[in-house]
Design an enzyme around this catalytic site. Structure first.
Site, PDB file in Angstrom:
ATOM      1  N   TYR A 148     -11.250  -9.330  38.534  1.00  0.00           N
ATOM      2  CA  TYR A 148     -12.310  -8.367  38.896  1.00  0.00           C
ATOM      3  C   TYR A 148     -12.314  -7.131  37.983  1.00  0.00           C
ATOM      4  O   TYR A 148     -13.355  -6.722  37.465  1.00  0.00           O
ATOM      5  CB  TYR A 148     -12.079  -7.957  40.355  1.00  0.00           C
ATOM      6  CG  TYR A 148     -12.989  -6.899  40.905  1.00  0.00           C
ATOM      7  CD1 TYR A 148     -14.295  -7.195  41.273  1.00  0.00           C
ATOM      8  CD2 TYR A 148     -12.524  -5.599  41.102  1.00  0.00           C
ATOM      9  CE1 TYR A 148     -15.118  -6.199  41.808  1.00  0.00           C
ATOM     10  CE2 TYR A 148     -13.324  -4.612  41.638  1.00  0.00           C
ATOM     11  CZ  TYR A 148     -14.628  -4.924  41.984  1.00  0.00           C
ATOM     12  OH  TYR A 148     -15.433  -3.946  42.523  1.00  0.00           O
ATOM     13  N   ALA A 192      -9.584  -1.509  53.221  1.00  0.00           N
ATOM     14  CA  ALA A 192      -8.654  -0.972  54.220  1.00  0.00           C
ATOM     15  C   ALA A 192      -9.328  -0.115  55.313  1.00  0.00           C
ATOM     16  O   ALA A 192      -9.043  -0.347  56.499  1.00  0.00           O
ATOM     17  CB  ALA A 192      -7.541  -0.192  53.530  1.00  0.00           C
TER      18      ALA A 192
HETATM   19  P1  NAD Z   1     -21.100  -5.596  48.713  1.00  0.00           P
HETATM   20  O1  NAD Z   1     -20.359  -6.879  48.608  1.00  0.00           O
HETATM   21  O2  NAD Z   1     -21.409  -5.072  50.065  1.00  0.00           O
HETATM   22  O3  NAD Z   1     -22.448  -5.656  47.873  1.00  0.00           O
HETATM   23  C1  NAD Z   1     -22.603  -6.456  46.734  1.00  0.00           C
HETATM   24  C2  NAD Z   1     -23.843  -7.279  46.930  1.00  0.00           C
HETATM   25  O4  NAD Z   1     -24.034  -8.122  45.771  1.00  0.00           O
HETATM   26  C3  NAD Z   1     -23.759  -8.228  48.141  1.00  0.00           C
HETATM   27  O5  NAD Z   1     -24.777  -7.959  49.078  1.00  0.00           O
HETATM   28  C4  NAD Z   1     -23.898  -9.599  47.545  1.00  0.00           C
HETATM   29  O6  NAD Z   1     -24.645 -10.514  48.341  1.00  0.00           O
HETATM   30  C5  NAD Z   1     -24.625  -9.311  46.239  1.00  0.00           C
HETATM   31  N1  NAD Z   1     -24.460 -10.435  45.317  1.00  0.00           N
HETATM   32  C6  NAD Z   1     -23.325 -11.133  45.068  1.00  0.00           C
HETATM   33  N2  NAD Z   1     -23.601 -12.149  44.239  1.00  0.00           N
HETATM   34  C7  NAD Z   1     -24.931 -12.088  43.960  1.00  0.00           C
HETATM   35  C8  NAD Z   1     -25.793 -12.878  43.178  1.00  0.00           C
HETATM   36  N3  NAD Z   1     -25.347 -13.953  42.516  1.00  0.00           N
HETATM   37  N4  NAD Z   1     -27.094 -12.538  43.100  1.00  0.00           N
HETATM   38  C9  NAD Z   1     -27.573 -11.465  43.786  1.00  0.00           C
HETATM   39  N5  NAD Z   1     -26.791 -10.677  44.552  1.00  0.00           N
HETATM   40  C10 NAD Z   1     -25.481 -10.986  44.646  1.00  0.00           C
HETATM   41  O7  NAD Z   1     -20.236  -4.524  47.883  1.00  0.00           O
HETATM   42  P2  NAD Z   1     -20.424  -2.956  47.718  1.00  0.00           P
HETATM   43  O8  NAD Z   1     -19.220  -2.316  48.300  1.00  0.00           O
HETATM   44  O9  NAD Z   1     -21.764  -2.536  48.172  1.00  0.00           O
HETATM   45  O10 NAD Z   1     -20.305  -2.830  46.132  1.00  0.00           O
HETATM   46  C11 NAD Z   1     -21.430  -2.566  45.306  1.00  0.00           C
HETATM   47  C12 NAD Z   1     -20.958  -2.469  43.857  1.00  0.00           C
HETATM   48  O11 NAD Z   1     -19.987  -1.423  43.735  1.00  0.00           O
HETATM   49  C13 NAD Z   1     -20.294  -3.736  43.318  1.00  0.00           C
HETATM   50  O12 NAD Z   1     -20.645  -3.905  41.968  1.00  0.00           O
HETATM   51  C14 NAD Z   1     -18.821  -3.419  43.426  1.00  0.00           C
HETATM   52  O13 NAD Z   1     -18.047  -4.158  42.502  1.00  0.00           O
HETATM   53  C15 NAD Z   1     -18.808  -1.933  43.126  1.00  0.00           C
HETATM   54  N6  NAD Z   1     -17.644  -1.241  43.688  1.00  0.00           N
HETATM   55  C16 NAD Z   1     -17.531  -1.074  45.026  1.00  0.00           C
HETATM   56  C17 NAD Z   1     -16.396  -0.419  45.536  1.00  0.00           C
HETATM   57  C18 NAD Z   1     -16.206  -0.198  47.006  1.00  0.00           C
HETATM   58  O14 NAD Z   1     -15.182   0.384  47.389  1.00  0.00           O
HETATM   59  N7  NAD Z   1     -17.143  -0.608  47.866  1.00  0.00           N
HETATM   60  C19 NAD Z   1     -15.404   0.048  44.671  1.00  0.00           C
HETATM   61  C20 NAD Z   1     -15.560  -0.163  43.318  1.00  0.00           C
HETATM   62  C21 NAD Z   1     -16.692  -0.788  42.829  1.00  0.00           C
HETATM   63  N1  GDD Z   2      -8.084  -4.845  52.934  1.00  0.00           N
HETATM   64  C1  GDD Z   2      -7.036  -4.431  53.667  1.00  0.00           C
HETATM   65  N2  GDD Z   2      -6.928  -4.865  54.948  1.00  0.00           N
HETATM   66  N3  GDD Z   2      -6.107  -3.621  53.109  1.00  0.00           N
HETATM   67  C2  GDD Z   2      -5.084  -3.213  53.875  1.00  0.00           C
HETATM   68  C3  GDD Z   2      -4.942  -3.600  55.214  1.00  0.00           C
HETATM   69  C4  GDD Z   2      -5.904  -4.473  55.782  1.00  0.00           C
HETATM   70  O1  GDD Z   2      -5.843  -4.867  56.956  1.00  0.00           O
HETATM   71  N4  GDD Z   2      -3.822  -3.011  55.711  1.00  0.00           N
HETATM   72  C5  GDD Z   2      -3.303  -2.286  54.723  1.00  0.00           C
HETATM   73  N5  GDD Z   2      -4.038  -2.421  53.595  1.00  0.00           N
HETATM   74  C6  GDD Z   2      -3.708  -1.843  52.278  1.00  0.00           C
HETATM   75  C7  GDD Z   2      -3.721  -2.860  51.130  1.00  0.00           C
HETATM   76  O2  GDD Z   2      -2.509  -3.610  51.111  1.00  0.00           O
HETATM   77  C8  GDD Z   2      -3.844  -1.922  49.930  1.00  0.00           C
HETATM   78  O3  GDD Z   2      -2.575  -1.508  49.504  1.00  0.00           O
HETATM   79  C9  GDD Z   2      -4.650  -0.736  50.491  1.00  0.00           C
HETATM   80  O4  GDD Z   2      -4.674  -0.880  51.912  1.00  0.00           O
HETATM   81  C10 GDD Z   2      -6.074  -0.677  49.991  1.00  0.00           C
HETATM   82  O5  GDD Z   2      -6.647  -1.966  50.122  1.00  0.00           O
HETATM   83  P1  GDD Z   2      -8.207  -2.258  49.869  1.00  0.00           P
HETATM   84  O6  GDD Z   2      -9.016  -1.191  50.502  1.00  0.00           O
HETATM   85  O7  GDD Z   2      -8.473  -3.666  50.306  1.00  0.00           O
HETATM   86  O8  GDD Z   2      -8.362  -2.288  48.299  1.00  0.00           O
HETATM   87  P2  GDD Z   2      -7.864  -1.431  47.020  1.00  0.00           P
HETATM   88  O9  GDD Z   2      -7.949   0.038  47.232  1.00  0.00           O
HETATM   89  O10 GDD Z   2      -6.534  -1.945  46.598  1.00  0.00           O
HETATM   90  O11 GDD Z   2      -8.981  -1.879  45.973  1.00  0.00           O
HETATM   91  C11 GDD Z   2     -10.336  -1.650  46.375  1.00  0.00           C
HETATM   92  O12 GDD Z   2     -10.869  -0.535  45.744  1.00  0.00           O
HETATM   93  C12 GDD Z   2     -11.296  -0.716  44.422  1.00  0.00           C
HETATM   94  C13 GDD Z   2     -11.869   0.601  43.913  1.00  0.00           C
HETATM   95  O13 GDD Z   2     -10.986   1.668  44.098  1.00  0.00           O
HETATM   96  C14 GDD Z   2     -11.105  -2.950  46.221  1.00  0.00           C
HETATM   97  O14 GDD Z   2     -12.226  -2.936  47.106  1.00  0.00           O
HETATM   98  C15 GDD Z   2     -11.638  -3.152  44.850  1.00  0.00           C
HETATM   99  O15 GDD Z   2     -12.605  -4.228  44.885  1.00  0.00           O
HETATM  100  C16 GDD Z   2     -12.315  -1.853  44.388  1.00  0.00           C
HETATM  101  O16 GDD Z   2     -12.833  -2.011  43.099  1.00  0.00           O
END
Ligand code: NAD
Ligand code: GDD
Length: 331
Positions: A148, A192
């Site tokens: 990712y 989380a």
């Molecule tokens: P989300 O999963 O809720 O939204 C992403 C959307 O993309 C989903 O609704 C999914 O159906 C759509 N999608 C996936 N594959 C697709 C495809 N082939 N065609 C069309 N749509 C498609 O996630 P989010 O939290 O809203 O994240 C939005 C963006 O922000 C993403 O690019 C994600 O990587 C980035 N991002 C989010 C976080 C976070 O903490 N939420 C952190 C870092 C980056």
């Molecule tokens: N998901 C999850 N679920 N995490 C948990 C839980 C649980 O029940 N309990 C504890 N954790 C801990 C995880 O082990 C991790 O150390 C921390 O909470 C944060 O987990 P996440 O919120 O799942 O993800 P992240 O912070 O490691 O990474 C996320 O943030 C990135 C951007 O800052 C991911 O969503 C990535 O996709 C994103 O890009």
């Protein structure tokens, strides 16, 4: 002045849903695109197309006649999902991103914003809970989150090359862990704050929940309202290099659990499980450049932002348990 048209990809997902609604309020004509409709509430977008953006043709359809593109569509989730699904994530996001930026340029979009992630930052800088906050220039020498994070970093560079070689105006935003109402809270992709809220909503006072890791790992969490405002401000700015978008309020996961428990009004027993996915040991955002560029940074403190988030998730959990058992079994 003619009304600008904004495309939001991923508008059926968490951040994209909020962003589409916000842009409507800002006076844009909004086209939302996603592979699915929003799950939890209707969208305010003027148009909504269900399209799979892995397809080149669909990216051409989605980007036709739009001024601004907020590209959020991605195969994504919390740490459990991204560590167990590297092949599909890399495959899907590569196809989506390459086809989207190509179609956006060919269709003459005026601005293209890419939603990158703090997962681009090197793992060797995130080995301690009292981590030094990450600056934009820290991304290289690279050692991103496998799958990712690596794909996000590659797409960031593609935005840079499109801008430098072809004058295509791009914006790159590195989100740090975003939470809030309408976010995924079950099914395996939840992060989380949502996972912990769901677990606490599902127990009685004094109950036990499982926490991944020893609870001492750290993160900063950004409320979705700050995220949306930051995205909008960055899109309007002249800054075309990667920018952090997150808070610099560092908390341990145990502190997050305590905050949610307090908001829920429940005593919670923590059962730590170090066999579950944990990601980096510590991660925080250095907002110096964000402040320099925008004169603004996210301001919602975690304790404040958890209140509407927990309430929404608790309502969803209560709604599920009220449905007849036969209906739940059929889903
Ligand atoms: P989300 O999963 O809720 O939204 C992403 C959307 O993309 C989903 O609704 C999914 O159906 C759509 N999608 C996936 N594959 C697709 C495809 N082939 N065609 C069309 N749509 C498609 O996630 P989010 O939290 O809203 O994240 C939005 C963006 O922000 C993403 O690019 C994600 O990587 C980035 N991002 C989010 C976080 C976070 O903490 N939420 C952190 C870092 C980056
Ligand atoms: N998901 C999850 N679920 N995490 C948990 C839980 C649980 O029940 N309990 C504890 N954790 C801990 C995880 O082990 C991790 O150390 C921390 O909470 C944060 O987990 P996440 O919120 O799942 O993800 P992240 O912070 O490691 O990474 C996320 O943030 C990135 C951007 O800052 C991911 O969503 C990535 O996709 C994103 O890009």
């Amino acid at each position: 002045m003619t009304q600008k048209t904004a495309l939001v990809t991923g508008a059926g997902g968490f951040i994209g849903h909020h962003l589409a609604d916000y842009l409507v309020k800002k006076g844009r004509h909004v086209r939302g695109v996603d592979i699915k409709h929003p799950e939890y509430a209707p969208t305010a977008a003027h148009e909504f197309e269900v399209l799979d953006l892995r397809s080149e043709k669909n990216c051409e359809i989605a980007t036709a006649g739009v001024d601004e593109i907020y590209h959020l569509a991605a195969d994504m989730g919390g740490i459990g999902y991204i560590t167990s699904s590297r092949a599909p994530i890399t495959l899907h996001n590569t196809l989506i991103n390459v086809n989207m930026i190509k179609a956006a340029r060919e269709n003459g979009a005026k601005r293209f914003l890419f939603s990158s992630s703090a997962c681009v930052y090197p793992q060797y800088l995130q080995t301690k809970p009292d981590v030094t906050p990450l600056r934009e220039d820290d991304a290289f020498p690279a050692d991103p989150e496998e799958g990712y994070g690596l794909e996000k970093l590659y797409m960031e560079k593609m935005c840079q090359y499109f801008s430098e070689d072809w004058g295509f105006p791009t914006r790159v935003v590195r989100f740090h862990n975003v939470y809030g109402p309408l976010g995924t809270y079950d099914g395996g992709r939840e992060k989380a704050p949502a996972a912990i809220s769901r677990k606490i909503a599902g127990i009685p006072d004094g109950g036990t929940i499982e926490i991944w890791g020893d609870g001492q790992q750290t993160r900063s969490f950004m409320h979705v309202e700050d995220c949306i405002e930051g995205i909008y401000r960055i899109m309007q700015s002249d800054y075309d290099k990667p920018l952090n978008l997150g808070t610099d309020e560092l908390v341990t996961i145990d502190q997050l659990v305590d905050m949610v428990a307090e908001v829920a009004g429940k005593r919670v027993v923590k059962r730590h499980d170090v066999s579950r996915p944990q990601g980096v040991r510590g991660r925080n955002s250095d907002n110096s450049r964000l402040r320099e560029v925008l004169g603004w940074e996210p301001r919602i403190m975690l304790r404040e932002g958890i209140v509407p988030t927990y309430r929404w998730i608790a309502e969803m959990v209560a709604g599920e348990s009220k449905r007849p058992a036969t209906q739940q079994a059929a889903e």
